[in-house]
Write a protein that holds these residues in place. Structure first.
Motif, PDB file in Angstrom:
ATOM      1  N   ARG A 258       0.847  -1.190   0.000  1.00  0.00           N
ATOM      2  CA  ARG A 258       0.000   0.000   0.000  1.00  0.00           C
ATOM      3  C   ARG A 258       0.887   1.246   0.000  1.00  0.00           C
ATOM      4  NH1 ARG A 258      -5.484   0.951   3.099  1.00  0.00           N
ATOM      5  NH2 ARG A 258      -5.881   3.054   2.340  1.00  0.00           N
ATOM      6  N   LEU A 259       0.572   2.175  -0.886  1.00  0.00           N
ATOM      7  CA  LEU A 259       1.316   3.430  -0.974  1.00  0.00           C
ATOM      8  C   LEU A 259       0.619   4.488  -0.115  1.00  0.00           C
ATOM      9  CD1 LEU A 259       2.049   3.537  -4.808  1.00  0.00           C
ATOM     10  CD2 LEU A 259       3.509   2.710  -2.977  1.00  0.00           C
ATOM     11  N   PRO A 260       1.373   5.493   0.326  1.00  0.00           N
ATOM     12  CA  PRO A 260       0.753   6.577   1.088  1.00  0.00           C
ATOM     13  C   PRO A 260      -0.265   7.327   0.226  1.00  0.00           C
ATOM     14  CG  PRO A 260       3.165   6.734   1.157  1.00  0.00           C
ATOM     15  CD  PRO A 260       2.812   5.679   0.150  1.00  0.00           C
ATOM     16  N   THR A 261      -1.173   8.010   0.882  1.00  0.00           N
ATOM     17  CA  THR A 261      -2.110   8.855   0.148  1.00  0.00           C
ATOM     18  C   THR A 261      -1.332   9.971  -0.533  1.00  0.00           C
ATOM     19  OG1 THR A 261      -2.475  10.360   1.988  1.00  0.00           O
ATOM     20  CG2 THR A 261      -3.936   8.424   1.844  1.00  0.00           C
ATOM     21  N   VAL A 262      -1.936  10.554  -1.534  1.00  0.00           N
ATOM     22  CA  VAL A 262      -1.297  11.669  -2.239  1.00  0.00           C
ATOM     23  C   VAL A 262      -0.986  12.789  -1.256  1.00  0.00           C
ATOM     24  CG1 VAL A 262      -1.671  13.475  -3.969  1.00  0.00           C
ATOM     25  CG2 VAL A 262      -2.277  11.109  -4.496  1.00  0.00           C
ATOM     26  N   ARG A 263      -1.953  13.138  -0.451  1.00  0.00           N
ATOM     27  CA  ARG A 263      -1.755  14.227   0.516  1.00  0.00           C
ATOM     28  C   ARG A 263      -0.687  13.877   1.546  1.00  0.00           C
ATOM     29  NH1 ARG A 263      -5.680  18.249   0.306  1.00  0.00           N
ATOM     30  NH2 ARG A 263      -7.513  17.676  -0.898  1.00  0.00           N
ATOM     31  N   GLY A 264      -0.724  12.644   2.032  1.00  0.00           N
ATOM     32  CA  GLY A 264       0.252  12.220   3.032  1.00  0.00           C
ATOM     33  C   GLY A 264       1.668  12.238   2.491  1.00  0.00           C
ATOM     34  N   LEU A 265       1.846  11.732   1.282  1.00  0.00           N
ATOM     35  CA  LEU A 265       3.178  11.707   0.684  1.00  0.00           C
ATOM     36  C   LEU A 265       3.657  13.117   0.346  1.00  0.00           C
ATOM     37  CD1 LEU A 265       5.535   9.995  -0.156  1.00  0.00           C
ATOM     38  CD2 LEU A 265       4.393   9.587  -2.353  1.00  0.00           C
ATOM     39  N   ALA A 266       2.745  13.957  -0.119  1.00  0.00           N
ATOM     40  CA  ALA A 266       3.112  15.348  -0.413  1.00  0.00           C
ATOM     41  C   ALA A 266       3.612  16.037   0.858  1.00  0.00           C
ATOM     42  CB  ALA A 266       1.915  16.093  -1.002  1.00  0.00           C
ATOM     43  N   ALA A 267       2.915  15.825   1.968  1.00  0.00           N
ATOM     44  CA  ALA A 267       3.329  16.440   3.235  1.00  0.00           C
ATOM     45  C   ALA A 267       4.678  15.887   3.683  1.00  0.00           C
ATOM     46  CB  ALA A 267       2.268  16.193   4.305  1.00  0.00           C
ATOM     47  N   GLU A 268       4.859  14.579   3.545  1.00  0.00           N
ATOM     48  CA  GLU A 268       6.109  13.936   3.966  1.00  0.00           C
ATOM     49  C   GLU A 268       7.312  14.463   3.186  1.00  0.00           C
ATOM     50  OE1 GLU A 268       8.080   9.498   3.707  1.00  0.00           O
ATOM     51  OE2 GLU A 268       5.907   9.650   3.932  1.00  0.00           O
ATOM     52  N   LEU A 269       7.117  14.675   1.887  1.00  0.00           N
ATOM     53  CA  LEU A 269       8.221  15.103   1.015  1.00  0.00           C
ATOM     54  C   LEU A 269       8.313  16.619   0.856  1.00  0.00           C
ATOM     55  CD1 LEU A 269       7.926  12.416  -1.804  1.00  0.00           C
ATOM     56  CD2 LEU A 269       9.624  12.514   0.037  1.00  0.00           C
ATOM     57  N   GLY A 270       7.333  17.339   1.376  1.00  0.00           N
ATOM     58  CA  GLY A 270       7.328  18.790   1.215  1.00  0.00           C
ATOM     59  C   GLY A 270       7.038  19.205  -0.215  1.00  0.00           C
ATOM     60  N   LEU A 271       6.180  18.443  -0.888  1.00  0.00           N
ATOM     61  CA  LEU A 271       5.822  18.725  -2.278  1.00  0.00           C
ATOM     62  C   LEU A 271       4.375  19.181  -2.352  1.00  0.00           C
ATOM     63  CD1 LEU A 271       7.312  15.551  -4.014  1.00  0.00           C
ATOM     64  CD2 LEU A 271       8.291  17.847  -4.009  1.00  0.00           C
ATOM     65  N   ALA A 272       4.026  19.788  -3.464  1.00  0.00           N
ATOM     66  CA  ALA A 272       2.631  20.138  -3.713  1.00  0.00           C
ATOM     67  C   ALA A 272       1.838  18.856  -3.962  1.00  0.00           C
ATOM     68  CB  ALA A 272       2.525  21.061  -4.929  1.00  0.00           C
ATOM     69  N   VAL A 273       0.596  18.842  -3.543  1.00  0.00           N
ATOM     70  CA  VAL A 273      -0.282  17.689  -3.737  1.00  0.00           C
ATOM     71  C   VAL A 273      -0.353  17.330  -5.216  1.00  0.00           C
ATOM     72  CG1 VAL A 273      -2.674  16.893  -3.533  1.00  0.00           C
ATOM     73  CG2 VAL A 273      -1.610  18.129  -1.639  1.00  0.00           C
ATOM     74  N   ASN A 274      -0.438  18.326  -6.088  1.00  0.00           N
ATOM     75  CA  ASN A 274      -0.533  18.059  -7.533  1.00  0.00           C
ATOM     76  C   ASN A 274       0.719  17.385  -8.086  1.00  0.00           C
ATOM     77  OD1 ASN A 274      -3.126  19.033  -7.782  1.00  0.00           O
ATOM     78  ND2 ASN A 274      -2.473  21.093  -8.355  1.00  0.00           N
ATOM     79  N   THR A 275       1.875  17.636  -7.484  1.00  0.00           N
ATOM     80  CA  THR A 275       3.118  17.003  -7.928  1.00  0.00           C
ATOM     81  C   THR A 275       3.052  15.504  -7.682  1.00  0.00           C
ATOM     82  OG1 THR A 275       4.385  19.014  -7.514  1.00  0.00           O
ATOM     83  CG2 THR A 275       5.630  16.959  -7.608  1.00  0.00           C
ATOM     84  N   VAL A 276       2.635  15.115  -6.488  1.00  0.00           N
ATOM     85  CA  VAL A 276       2.520  13.696  -6.157  1.00  0.00           C
ATOM     86  C   VAL A 276       1.408  13.063  -6.992  1.00  0.00           C
ATOM     87  CG1 VAL A 276       2.043  12.025  -4.320  1.00  0.00           C
ATOM     88  CG2 VAL A 276       3.463  14.042  -3.848  1.00  0.00           C
ATOM     89  N   ALA A 277       0.297  13.760  -7.154  1.00  0.00           N
ATOM     90  CA  ALA A 277      -0.817  13.237  -7.951  1.00  0.00           C
ATOM     91  C   ALA A 277      -0.365  12.979  -9.387  1.00  0.00           C
ATOM     92  CB  ALA A 277      -1.993  14.201  -7.919  1.00  0.00           C
ATOM     93  N   LYS A 278       0.460  13.850  -9.936  1.00  0.00           N
ATOM     94  CA  LYS A 278       0.964  13.679 -11.302  1.00  0.00           C
ATOM     95  C   LYS A 278       1.822  12.414 -11.393  1.00  0.00           C
ATOM     96  CE  LYS A 278       3.312  16.258 -14.958  1.00  0.00           C
ATOM     97  NZ  LYS A 278       3.890  17.550 -15.329  1.00  0.00           N
ATOM     98  N   SER A 279       2.651  12.170 -10.391  1.00  0.00           N
ATOM     99  CA  SER A 279       3.475  10.951 -10.359  1.00  0.00           C
ATOM    100  C   SER A 279       2.594   9.715 -10.295  1.00  0.00           C
ATOM    101  CB  SER A 279       4.412  10.956  -9.152  1.00  0.00           C
ATOM    102  OG  SER A 279       5.333  11.995  -9.227  1.00  0.00           O
ATOM    103  N   TYR A 280       1.607   9.737  -9.399  1.00  0.00           N
ATOM    104  CA  TYR A 280       0.716   8.593  -9.246  1.00  0.00           C
ATOM    105  C   TYR A 280      -0.060   8.332 -10.538  1.00  0.00           C
ATOM    106  CZ  TYR A 280       1.209   7.725  -4.166  1.00  0.00           C
ATOM    107  OH  TYR A 280       1.660   7.382  -2.913  1.00  0.00           O
ATOM    108  N   ARG A 281      -0.530   9.390 -11.210  1.00  0.00           N
ATOM    109  CA  ARG A 281      -1.261   9.207 -12.475  1.00  0.00           C
ATOM    110  C   ARG A 281      -0.373   8.534 -13.522  1.00  0.00           C
ATOM    111  NH1 ARG A 281      -3.284  14.317 -11.286  1.00  0.00           N
ATOM    112  NH2 ARG A 281      -1.789  15.299 -12.686  1.00  0.00           N
ATOM    113  N   ALA A 282       0.877   8.990 -13.619  1.00  0.00           N
ATOM    114  CA  ALA A 282       1.802   8.404 -14.590  1.00  0.00           C
ATOM    115  C   ALA A 282       2.082   6.940 -14.250  1.00  0.00           C
ATOM    116  CB  ALA A 282       3.104   9.199 -14.626  1.00  0.00           C
ATOM    117  N   LEU A 283       2.259   6.648 -12.973  1.00  0.00           N
ATOM    118  CA  LEU A 283       2.517   5.267 -12.550  1.00  0.00           C
ATOM    119  C   LEU A 283       1.306   4.376 -12.813  1.00  0.00           C
ATOM    120  CD1 LEU A 283       4.365   6.116  -9.245  1.00  0.00           C
ATOM    121  CD2 LEU A 283       5.353   4.805 -11.144  1.00  0.00           C
TER     122      LEU A 283
END
Length: 118
Positions: free
Chosen positions: A37-62
């Motif tokens: 199980r991967l972290p939620t988009v919001r959770g991973l964004a907070a953990e990495l200090g990234l924008a939510v949309n940045t993580v969402a873009k990675s997840y969409r591509a994956l």
């Protein structure tokens, strides 16, 4: 799942660094087994200090590449082998092999070209 820190000095944008990291770790021999199980988009964004949309873009591509699957509110998981885009990879490999043979290349030459392009 622990995500390795991204490199702020890299030429690659953060979403691509994250996409590559997860894809590499989910590939055979990687440390992200199918079903992880991967972290939620919001959770991973907070953990990495990234924008939510940045993580969402990675997840969409994956997800597009078949590396991960999203099951609605159930979460996002590393795809199992049949879901992992292997059919697309097999088709691409078969097409490359057919082209290489048509061009008169042997396996060693075709492999060298692939390695150089990798």
């Amino acid at each position: 799942m622990e995500v390795h820190p991204l490199d702020p000095s890299s030429d690659q944008p953060p979403y691509e660094q994250l996409r590559r990291q997860i894809a590499s770790r989910a590939s055979s021999g990687g440390d992200l087994a199918p079903g992880t199980r991967l972290p939620t988009v919001r959770g991973l964004a907070a953990e990495l200090g990234l924008a939510v949309n940045t993580v969402a873009k990675s997840y969409r591509a994956l997800e597009h590449d078949g590396v991960i699957v999203t099951r609605g509110r159930g979460g996002t998981f590393v795809a199992s082998a049949p879901e992992a885009g292997s059919a697309d990879a097999e088709q691409a490999a078969a097409a490359y092999a057919a082209t290489a043979r048509r061009l008169g290349l042997g396996l060693d030459d075709a492999t060298r070209l692939l390695e150089r392009s990798w």
